[in-house]
Write a protein that holds these residues in place. Structure first.
Motif, short mmCIF file in Angstrom:
data_model
loop_
_atom_site.label_atom_id
_atom_site.label_comp_id
_atom_site.label_asym_id
_atom_site.label_seq_id
_atom_site.Cartn_x
_atom_site.Cartn_y
_atom_site.Cartn_z
N SER A 37 0.94 -1.48 0.03
CA SER A 37 0.10 0.09 -0.04
C SER A 37 0.71 1.22 0.19
O SER A 37 -0.05 2.48 -0.15
N SER A 38 2.09 2.02 0.43
CA SER A 38 3.01 2.62 0.21
C SER A 38 3.81 2.69 -0.92
O SER A 38 5.04 3.77 -0.43
N VAL A 39 4.48 1.66 -1.77
CA VAL A 39 4.58 1.67 -2.98
C VAL A 39 4.41 3.40 -3.93
O VAL A 39 3.29 3.11 -3.58
N ARG A 40 5.42 3.95 -4.18
CA ARG A 40 4.86 5.17 -4.59
C ARG A 40 5.72 5.17 -5.95
O ARG A 40 6.73 4.89 -6.06
N GLN A 41 5.17 6.27 -6.39
CA GLN A 41 5.95 6.20 -8.18
C GLN A 41 7.21 6.99 -7.90
O GLN A 41 6.83 7.87 -7.39
N SER A 42 8.23 7.46 -9.01
CA SER A 42 9.27 8.07 -9.10
C SER A 42 8.79 9.53 -8.94
O SER A 42 7.59 9.47 -9.47
N GLY A 43 8.66 10.63 -7.80
CA GLY A 43 8.72 12.33 -7.52
C GLY A 43 8.31 12.13 -6.53
O GLY A 43 7.90 13.40 -6.31
N VAL A 44 7.04 10.82 -5.80
CA VAL A 44 6.53 11.22 -4.97
C VAL A 44 7.65 11.94 -3.46
O VAL A 44 7.97 10.59 -2.98
N PRO A 45 7.24 12.31 -2.77
CA PRO A 45 8.14 12.94 -1.88
C PRO A 45 8.13 11.80 -0.83
O PRO A 45 7.15 11.21 -0.97
#
Length: 433
Positions: free
Chosen positions: A167-175
């Protein structure tokens, strides 16, 4: 090896899309998939070509039927679930559409300038598993706690892994917010709660699962490649002080679950066919893997010839318009276990994988200091800070620091392809709950 090189990998192949032929990451030999939007539009599948993104929904009528049928969603899960032959047919058709000028009038209106697009997570990630197959990282970390015996007895017998937080995987650019948590100083009688003071990055490859397997079945190692749809970069951030206090007896928890950052493009297994390499020979005296983890073909083609780099940009460097500072450079071939061995082991107990599941390799480090994949290794657990060109020193990451991962697949006689950036800035922790 499942699927070798073909005309789509021809280094002389060029695209009619302006700027694509000499693009460092996304020439026509790559064709990675992602999810993008323009303005307030609905996210949709696209393929990177040079500095543009081809809207696959707008050219669906030109694609093979199996691929056209999965272009309507806001994730790539259905696309990754296609059989290998269908994915390969889609790659061939896209290569034809973007190289043959006769298709330009039909295809060009579906191109979008990448600079005007927003990239999203490519998949709805059902599960995320992080492995520990970078042997040099395992040795480096182990020596800090067990100098005489850095590797635990099971390391060379079994691909070690743990289940992470999807659930806490985020794409490049997300702080990434500095995490709060419990940490205990060695000379303290009790733990304290507050922001992590030893925030670190981890250089990894991400592996996207394609077709899955039913619960209660295992994927034989000789078939494992058919279940791998593609790859990305993965920064599995780590709060070392939180981890040191909480990891026994069950392993990583809050020190790892606050965020993981991935590059948004799925570089397909088919695109990486020219960059397969033989698995490094095991050292004399190492145990031979058990039969379910051994396949001769995998040993000949199971590694990936990918150059990996990590750069750091501090707030002072940004304010002074200074270039990123390279922290490390190494090869993805520095893995003790192959991706196929990871997949085979993961399912050996009957665990089911599903399309869009994400596997991490664990931190990939080179044998020498210039290729270490984390600050924990580079600074020897924080005891030997690095000095930056600005005069700043770092043992671990400060607020405002940005970590940038990059990767390029290279092989003699073939066009190099890249992964795009995997980057995130560290922001201050939120107030304590």
């Amino acid at each position: 090896m499942i699927g070798g090189t073909d005309e789509t990998h021809d280094p002389s192949l060029i695209s009619w899309v302006e700027g694509a032929t000499d693009h460092l990451d996304f020439p026509i030999q790559n064709l990675p998939f992602g999810i993008f939007s323009v303005g307030d539009s609905t996210p949709r599948p696209g393929v990177a070509i040079g500095d543009h993104i081809l809207d696959l929904t707008r050219v669906a009528s030109l694609l093979p039927a199996a691929a056209a049928n999965v272009m309507g969603g806001q994730t790539l899960n259905a696309l990754l679930a296609l059989p290998c032959d269908d994915r390969r047919a889609l790659r061939h058709r896209l290569s034809e559409l973007l190289s043959d000028g006769r298709h330009r009038d039909q295809v060009e209106p579906a191109l979008n300038a990448a600079a005007e697009c927003t990239l999203h997570l490519p998949c709805a990630i059902g599960d995320y598993t992080d492995f520990y197959v970078g042997i040099h990282h395992a040795n480096n970390i182990g020596r800090q706690f067990r100098p005489d015996n850095p590797l635990l007895p099971n390391y060379k017998w079994v691909p070690i892994g743990y289940h992470g937080r999807a659930s806490s995987v985020r794409q490049s650019g997300v702080p990434v917010l500095r995490p709060n948590g419990q940490h205990k100083a060695p000379d303290s009688d009790s733990p304290a709660f507050g922001p992590s003071q030893r925030l670190d990055y981890e250089l990894e490859l991400g592996v996207w699962v394609g077709q899955g397997n039913p619960l209660g079945t295992a994927i034989p190692i000789r078939e494992a490649e058919r279940h791998v749809a593609g790859f990305c970069l993965l920064n599995d951030w780590s709060a070392r002080d939180l981890q040191a206090w909480e990891y026994q007896p069950l392993g990583p928890f809050l020190a790892k679950s606050f965020q993981s950052t991935i590059s948004p493009w799925v570089v397909t297994a088919e695109a990486l066919a020219p960059f397969r390499a033989a698995q490094s020979a095991r050292q004399e005296g190492d145990p031979h893997p058990l039969p379910y983890l051994w396949d001769e073909r995998d040993q000949q083609h199971g590694e990936l010839a990918i150059d990996l780099e990590v750069h750091l940009v501090t707030q002072i460097m940004r304010d002074s318009a200074l270039p990123p500072y390279r922290l490390s450079h190494g090869l993805a071939t520095n893995m003790y276990w192959t991706v196929a061995q990871m997949v085979a082991h993961h399912t050996s107990n009957g665990c089911n994988l599903r399309p869009g599941d994400l596997l991490g390799t664990g931190t990939i480090s080179a044998p020498t200091e210039d290729g270490f994949g984390s600050l924990m290794e580079i600074t020897r657990g924080g005891t030997q800070p690095i000095e930056l060109p600005t005069g700043e020193k770092r043992s671990f990451l400060d607020d405002g620091d940005e970590i940038i991962l990059s990767a390029t697949a290279r092989a003699e006689g073939f066009r190099s392809i890249g992964f795009g950036a995997c980057r995130a800035v560290v922001l201050p922790a939120l107030g304590a709950p």
